[in-house]
Scaffold this active site. Structure first.
Site: not given
Lengths: 596, 596
Positions: A297, A438-440, A445
């Site tokens: 992240r 992506y990655e949340g 977040q």
């Protein structure tokens, strides 16, 4: 379009804002100092501008492609990856005992920014390998570390993260992949994973997949997920490669951007089961994956900053060349370069202010992480760890939101040419769009920021940061000039807004969660705007102090800080109002599903 | 993904906000009324959803292509264009005497929105034909009108606008194409025109290019540009087609979006000279082209609204289907459809509020245009004309800026799937990005708003609108409920901000033009936010009055108006601050060129 890494800006942030010298004074970093940092950054800049940046447009025109289960990367990528690996760049921030360079994260971070600026698709491969290394170092057995980490650091092998399944995106409780224990202690893995970045390719001889799956008696939901190593080729005891494992890439996606980076659908176990090895303990997979994800992240935040810088450089160069229309103030009778038009200035100023603010905040965050890992005093470590953890969703969420605006302005500065693919501005616009997903996603977040980072400690970390901001505001009060005055006013207003929102979140999170989560993304944006603004204010103070040393450089820092105050920080009040004035998110939640 | 035209919403705006019945009471519109409007909209909706919408993705996957000077449209487009033309849609708002339908612009406008929502690339062809018709009707000779307009209205021929050259984008002073007078009164045209939308294609038998060029002794700059008709095939006296003219498509562009719409490079006169016919008087070409451009600018605003609506529909449908994560308030133990998550609501609410606000403002603007052309009283006509002209850059500039945000949120709602091209959300994001660029970038719209629409009349029209807003604010004061209270507060604040900015612009435009133009785009955005917010407030008042008639419909209007107040109107103060607080655009203009 080439890329020139902004090494001078980066060193300014490292030295003046991120406290590089405090970090390099920590145990374990004895060999690092400002000169090391400069040397490393110069070398990275060379690789990125000479080798990787020229391949960026090629990757967009000629993406990696799939045939019969094999993926071939864009021509040139394999060689470039070899240069990258041979230069030791994969190991920059990893431990010396596994053949890494052991440099502080704060020095690695600008290098990662450059990597992403020069070639986002390429950079994704090392980013995911970094994540795999982190996860193995934290949760792997010593044998696993010895077997996999040096090969990952050398770039002989690369790593992936396998979380997503068709029905399980943000919601990992829905993961269905299965892991069946075998007599020899290994597992057989079955299932389908999607959106696996660099999940198959020809740039390295092996790929180490880290895979979430459920053992037979695992509890439902996220508490029943375990983490497994599933190498593409099995590894013999001597470290040589053995049989091909039963994990196969059945297709890659056709995407809006980052086209050179293959996004694989991986099928596990269609031919009897893929051999996997449990990492750490059963059912703790999500916890371990979070280690990987937190590193990733932060890295994705750097991607936003990198692409923003590149888009800015391209737009500024175009604006200095393109001749169009007379100046509005009548100062010339002929058409002039468009950089002389106020609105083009405003666009470039916005791009640069957003980029510099996010860069400063992210390097500061990296320094907190270094201190959190290396300071001898446990209490100091804990304090910095808490700040770093608060900042990760902000760096990720805000940098990836702002880059969409920056890349869009980059297109706009080019006018009609911006819409033509050959120009290149559109690629940044397309590439950037994945970053807030992506990655949340930004909402994920923001949930993290609200729940784990604000409510859990009742706003303690946020208030620590706000107290530091108050000190900066006070210092600004003692400085002359319009820039300092403007920054003082706007930073104070912004901090007041952020403080009010933090209170609102803490007080209402349990009482009225829908209201708080209706404002979670605005809260994240507000935090991003104010915390980056704070760094711009700190930069302004340094620049005011040093300006006679290098007026051209420092005057620009002062002007951009003022611009940030007057064009970015001013947005704080609107965000505050939409969070607080909306009485419990009333209008957000008023409609029934049928009314949409 | 299909498209369902929001006919009920459109009729609501026509009837309750745009004063459809006042328009249809005007001389010349005797045959039109609310029933006509409904019938026309229903027919348009049918064509758009059944014929054009299904071709939209196909156009993206299989763009128009160029071979040996010929351009072939996406399969299906030619047939669809025939259905469009045969249905009489090209002539909707054009005069009956040239075979048009003679309907008010206010009825044509929702049809144009639908057309653009269903298939933006396709819709560009009729949009440009509309512009050519307008220009010919205004500046052409009677013979020219008779010869060209009925064929354009029937769709046998289509029209184009030829302004841009490689060195002349926004800056038409730099146009170099030449027109050499011939003995027979015609001209020979030489030059290169770029970015010519539907400049070559196979959907119609002839193309009527309207081309800006300079006659031999023309003055320099924009005062030396004349307008010419250059048909692809010359037209015999009996209206039949004659020889191929010397205008050739040498290539089409490879673009970020609107891929089905060919963007041509046209070469005039490479084989002896293209035959052209002067329109109106020499050297008045820019003036005539502005007629065409103003119609087209309004049309581009509608494109923004159309694409925004389509992106919203797609995102809302996905959000109702996609199951992911448990609700934050713990109201279910299982994962739920994502529309139940507050942040997804916030995104959908933002998309819808922005779209509905812009729709309402644009239909209101169209009604002003109808009154400006058809009211018997000259003073009334002039008043409405002035309001329409103020609103055109706002409708164009704001609708095309907001659609970038709306389409981006559309991608975001889809999560990772949004980045995969097959999903379709990314196409709207790519397609939309041209809208704030062509027919005058947002900065060009903002210059128009500042110079011709605000400074020239010393803010008179703006203040008229602000006085009307004040009345709406007052009315809101007499209404109960949180929505009205919220709207009253935020609309009043927004109007105060806009009033302050208008004063700033009027006072400083000559004294400090750089300062004013540094804030021109923020001024345009502020005007868009406040004027659309005003329409949302008016909608709220109607909905409060009528809510028992149709609670589901009107309650949604009330909720979206409240959302608009609390999430969009709240941005006004930040924009005001960045325009006013920046003391003459100081920070925008502080950097030297080398500092960028």
């Amino acid at each position: 379009m080439t890329y020139a890494a902004p090494v001078k800006d980066m060193l300014f942030v490292l030295k003046e804002l991120a406290g590089l010298e405090d970090v390099t004074a920590l145990p374990g970093f004895e060999d690092a100092n400002l000169e090391t940092a400069q040397a490393v950054l110069d070398e990275a800049a060379k690789l990125c501008s000479e080798v990787l940046a020229p391949l960026n447009a090629e990757g967009d025109r000629n993406p990696s492609h799939w045939k019969d289960g094999e993926v071939t990367a864009t021509p040139g990528f394999k060689d470039a990856f070899r240069q990258f690996a041979d230069g030791g760049w994969q190991g920059l921030q990893h431990p010396v005992e596994y053949d890494g360079q052991g440099l502080p994260k704060v020095i690695a971070t600008p290098c990662i920014e450059m990597l992403n600026a020069s070639n986002l698709s390429f950079a994704l491969c090392p980013l995911l390998t970094d994540g795999a290394i982190e996860a193995l170092l934290t949760a792997g057995s010593e044998a696993q570390k010895q077997r996999y980490v040096p090969k990952l650091i050398s770039g002989e092998w690369t790593g992936t993260m396998n979380l997503t399944e068709p029905q399980a995106g943000s919601d990992l409780a829905l993961v269905r992949s299965r892991a069946e224990p075998q007599a020899n202690g290994a597992y057989k893995i079955f299932g389908t994973k999607i959106f696996i970045t660099w999940g198959e390719h020809d740039m390295a001889e092996n790929i180490v997949h880290l895979v979430l799956a459920r053992t037979p008696d695992a509890p439902e939901g996220v508490k029943g997920i375990s983490l497994f190593i599933v190498p593409k080729f099995l590894v013999n005891d001597d470290g040589s490669l053995g049989a091909r494992n039963d994990v196969h890439c059945v297709s890659i996606e056709h995407k809006l951007g980052i086209k050179a980076s293959p996004t694989a659908v991986l099928q596990y176990g269609d031919h009897g089961g893929a051999i996997g090895y449990l990492v750490g303990e059963e059912n703790r997979g999500l916890e371990y994956m979070f280690i990987m994800m937190n590193a990733a992240r932060f890295g994705v935040g750097m991607q936003g900053i990198g692409v923003a810088e590149r888009a800015y450089q391209m737009a500024a160069a175009f604006a200095k060349e393109r001749v169009q229309s007379r100046p509005v103030d009548g100062s010339a009778k002929q058409s002039v370069t468009i950089i002389q038009h106020p609105d083009v200035r405003r666009m470039l100023g916005t791009m640069r202010a957003l980029t510099e603010g996010a860069r400063a905040l992210s390097y500061v965050a990296a320094a907190h992480d270094d201190i959190a890992h290396h300071h001898p005093d446990e209490a100091v470590r804990a304090r910095h760890q808490a700040i770093y953890e608060y900042l990760v969703p902000v760096v990720k969420g805000w940098s990836t939101e702002m880059v969409n605006e920056v890349a869009s302005l980059g297109v706009q500065v080019h006018g009609g040419m911006g819409f033509i693919e050959e120009t290149g501005a559109a690629q940044y616009y397309r590439d950037a769009r994945i970053l807030a997903i992506y990655e949340g996603t930004t909402a994920i977040q923001a949930n993290d920021l609200v729940s784990r980072k604000t409510v859990r400690d009742e706003g303690t970390v946020a208030k620590t940061l706000l107290a530091d901001i108050a000190k900066t505001v006070e210092t600004l009060g003692g400085i002359e000039g319009a820039a300092a005055a403007s920054m003082r006013t706007r930073l104070e207003q912004g901090a007041r807004a952020l403080a009010a929102v933090v209170d609102f979140v803490v007080v209402n999170a349990k009482r009225d969660p829908n209201a708080v989560f209706a404002g979670s993304v605005p809260y994240l944006k507000l935090a991003g705007i104010v915390l980056c603004g704070w760094q711009m204010a700190r930069a302004l103070l340094v620049a005011q102090r040093n300006r006679t040393d290098d007026p051209m450089f420092y005057d620009a820092k002062i002007a951009i800080a003022q611009f940030y105050a007057e064009h970015i920080l001013v947005q704080a009040s609107g965000l505050e109002a939409s969070i607080l004035a909306a009485k419990g998110g009333e209008s957000v939640l008023a409609l029934t599903e049928d009314q949409f």
